[in-house]
Design a protein around this motif. Structure first.
Motif, short mmCIF file in Angstrom:
data_model
loop_
_atom_site.label_atom_id
_atom_site.label_comp_id
_atom_site.label_asym_id
_atom_site.label_seq_id
_atom_site.Cartn_x
_atom_site.Cartn_y
_atom_site.Cartn_z
N LEU A 231 -1.12 3.57 11.28
CA LEU A 231 -2.16 2.55 11.37
C LEU A 231 -3.04 2.79 12.59
CD1 LEU A 231 0.01 -0.69 10.98
CD2 LEU A 231 -1.13 0.57 9.16
N LYS A 232 -4.27 2.31 12.48
CA LYS A 232 -5.15 2.18 13.64
C LYS A 232 -5.45 0.69 13.76
CE LYS A 232 -7.36 6.67 13.71
NZ LYS A 232 -8.63 7.41 13.78
N ILE A 233 -5.12 0.15 14.93
CA ILE A 233 -5.32 -1.28 15.17
C ILE A 233 -6.15 -1.47 16.43
CG2 ILE A 233 -4.23 -3.50 15.62
CD1 ILE A 233 -1.78 -2.53 14.11
N GLY A 234 -7.29 -2.09 16.27
CA GLY A 234 -8.16 -2.37 17.40
C GLY A 234 -7.67 -3.58 18.18
N ARG A 235 -7.95 -3.59 19.46
CA ARG A 235 -7.50 -4.68 20.33
C ARG A 235 -8.15 -6.01 20.01
NH1 ARG A 235 -7.16 -1.09 25.77
NH2 ARG A 235 -5.42 0.19 25.02
N MET A 236 -9.27 -5.99 19.28
CA MET A 236 -9.92 -7.24 18.88
C MET A 236 -9.63 -7.60 17.42
SD MET A 236 -13.58 -7.29 20.81
CE MET A 236 -13.93 -8.92 20.17
N ASP B 268 -12.11 -3.50 16.40
CA ASP B 268 -11.83 -4.67 15.56
C ASP B 268 -11.20 -4.28 14.23
OD1 ASP B 268 -14.09 -3.48 14.52
OD2 ASP B 268 -15.24 -5.34 14.33
N GLU B 269 -10.78 -3.02 14.11
CA GLU B 269 -10.25 -2.54 12.85
C GLU B 269 -8.74 -2.72 12.71
OE1 GLU B 269 -11.10 -0.78 15.80
OE2 GLU B 269 -12.04 0.89 14.73
N LEU B 270 -8.31 -2.72 11.47
CA LEU B 270 -6.89 -2.67 11.08
C LEU B 270 -6.87 -1.80 9.84
CD1 LEU B 270 -3.91 -3.39 10.94
CD2 LEU B 270 -4.54 -5.56 9.91
N ASP B 271 -6.54 -0.52 10.03
CA ASP B 271 -6.63 0.45 8.95
C ASP B 271 -5.31 1.19 8.75
OD1 ASP B 271 -9.41 0.00 8.58
OD2 ASP B 271 -9.88 1.39 10.20
N VAL B 272 -4.91 1.32 7.49
CA VAL B 272 -3.84 2.24 7.14
C VAL B 272 -4.52 3.60 6.99
CG1 VAL B 272 -2.11 2.89 5.42
CG2 VAL B 272 -2.49 0.48 5.94
N VAL B 273 -4.19 4.53 7.87
CA VAL B 273 -4.87 5.82 7.86
C VAL B 273 -4.07 6.92 7.17
CG1 VAL B 273 -6.37 5.36 9.83
CG2 VAL B 273 -4.12 6.35 10.21
N ALA B 274 -2.76 6.74 7.06
CA ALA B 274 -1.94 7.75 6.39
C ALA B 274 -0.58 7.15 6.01
CB ALA B 274 -1.73 8.96 7.28
N VAL B 275 -0.06 7.65 4.90
CA VAL B 275 1.30 7.33 4.49
C VAL B 275 2.01 8.67 4.40
CG1 VAL B 275 2.78 6.36 2.69
CG2 VAL B 275 0.57 5.29 3.20
N ALA C 84 12.54 1.27 3.40
CA ALA C 84 13.67 0.82 4.21
C ALA C 84 13.89 1.66 5.46
CB ALA C 84 14.94 0.76 3.37
N ASN C 85 13.64 2.96 5.38
CA ASN C 85 13.86 3.84 6.54
C ASN C 85 12.57 4.31 7.17
OD1 ASN C 85 16.74 3.84 6.32
ND2 ASN C 85 16.52 5.17 4.54
N ALA C 86 11.45 3.76 6.75
CA ALA C 86 10.14 4.20 7.25
C ALA C 86 9.84 3.63 8.63
CB ALA C 86 9.05 3.78 6.27
N LYS C 87 9.01 4.36 9.35
CA LYS C 87 8.56 3.92 10.66
C LYS C 87 7.10 3.52 10.57
CE LYS C 87 11.65 6.94 13.19
NZ LYS C 87 11.78 8.06 14.09
N LEU C 88 6.72 2.61 11.43
CA LEU C 88 5.32 2.19 11.54
C LEU C 88 4.77 2.84 12.80
CD1 LEU C 88 3.46 0.37 9.90
CD2 LEU C 88 4.09 -1.51 11.38
N MET C 89 3.79 3.71 12.62
CA MET C 89 3.19 4.44 13.74
C MET C 89 1.82 3.82 13.99
SD MET C 89 5.71 6.50 14.04
CE MET C 89 5.16 7.70 15.22
N ILE C 90 1.63 3.28 15.19
CA ILE C 90 0.40 2.54 15.49
C ILE C 90 -0.39 3.20 16.60
CG2 ILE C 90 -0.51 0.33 16.31
CD1 ILE C 90 1.96 -1.00 15.02
N GLU C 91 -1.67 3.41 16.32
CA GLU C 91 -2.61 3.85 17.34
C GLU C 91 -3.39 2.62 17.79
OE1 GLU C 91 -6.38 6.89 18.05
OE2 GLU C 91 -5.29 6.97 16.15
N ASP C 92 -3.21 2.25 19.03
CA ASP C 92 -3.86 1.08 19.62
C ASP C 92 -5.25 1.49 20.12
OD1 ASP C 92 -4.37 -1.38 20.83
OD2 ASP C 92 -3.11 -0.96 22.57
N ILE D 211 0.84 -1.21 0.00
CA ILE D 211 0.00 0.00 0.00
C ILE D 211 0.87 1.25 0.00
CG2 ILE D 211 -1.61 1.37 1.41
CD1 ILE D 211 -2.79 -1.41 2.32
N ALA D 212 1.87 1.29 0.87
CA ALA D 212 2.73 2.47 0.98
C ALA D 212 3.58 2.65 -0.27
CB ALA D 212 3.62 2.35 2.22
N ALA D 213 4.07 1.56 -0.85
CA ALA D 213 4.88 1.65 -2.07
C ALA D 213 4.04 2.18 -3.23
CB ALA D 213 5.48 0.28 -2.40
#
Length: 120
Positions: free
Chosen positions: A31-36, A104-111, A58-66, A13-15
């Motif tokens: 990302l937004k990742i739900g606990r379920m 219950d979501e797993l969403d890419v919200v921004a690149v 290669a140098n990107a970070k993964l930013m996660i909102e739990d 998706i990011a590429a």
């Protein structure tokens, strides 16, 4: 470990986003990742670190909102935090709810992109 296939999908998706923006460098994926969601965040972070090698990320970070689990309480008629993922009950009146409104979501919200330097 399905987190590796999730990490690879995130990279795809990011590429693609990078390609549609003149091959801009990917700085971070949010990302937004739900606990379920069934995703183990530490495993996803490890898989992402491995999978991004030799890619445009290669140098990107993964930013996660739990995201916590929220339910629509049938008694209170409003959205409330669930007691836990094992007990989908209203945190105020303790009524059981079958309607999950968040968690219950797993969403890419921004690149997040950085344009490549313009060559002259």
């Amino acid at each position: 470990m399905h987190e590796l296939s999730i990490a690879m999908s995130i990279i795809d998706i990011a590429a693609e986003t990078s390609r549609t923006h003149d091959d801009a460098r990917v700085i971070a994926v949010h990302l937004k990742i739900g606990r379920m969601s069934g995703v183990v965040i530490d495993a996803l972070l490890s898989a992402f670190t491995i999978a991004k090698e030799d890619t445009v990320l290669a140098n990107a970070k993964l930013m996660i909102e739990d995201l916590p689990v929220k339910v629509r309480c049938p008694k209170c008629q409003c959205e409330r935090l669930a007691d836990s993922i094992q007990c989908l009950c209203c945190s105020v009146c303790r009524t059981v709810s079958a309607e999950i409104t968040q968690g219950d979501e797993l969403d890419v919200v921004a690149v997040e992109l950085e344009p490549l330097e313009i060559r002259q």
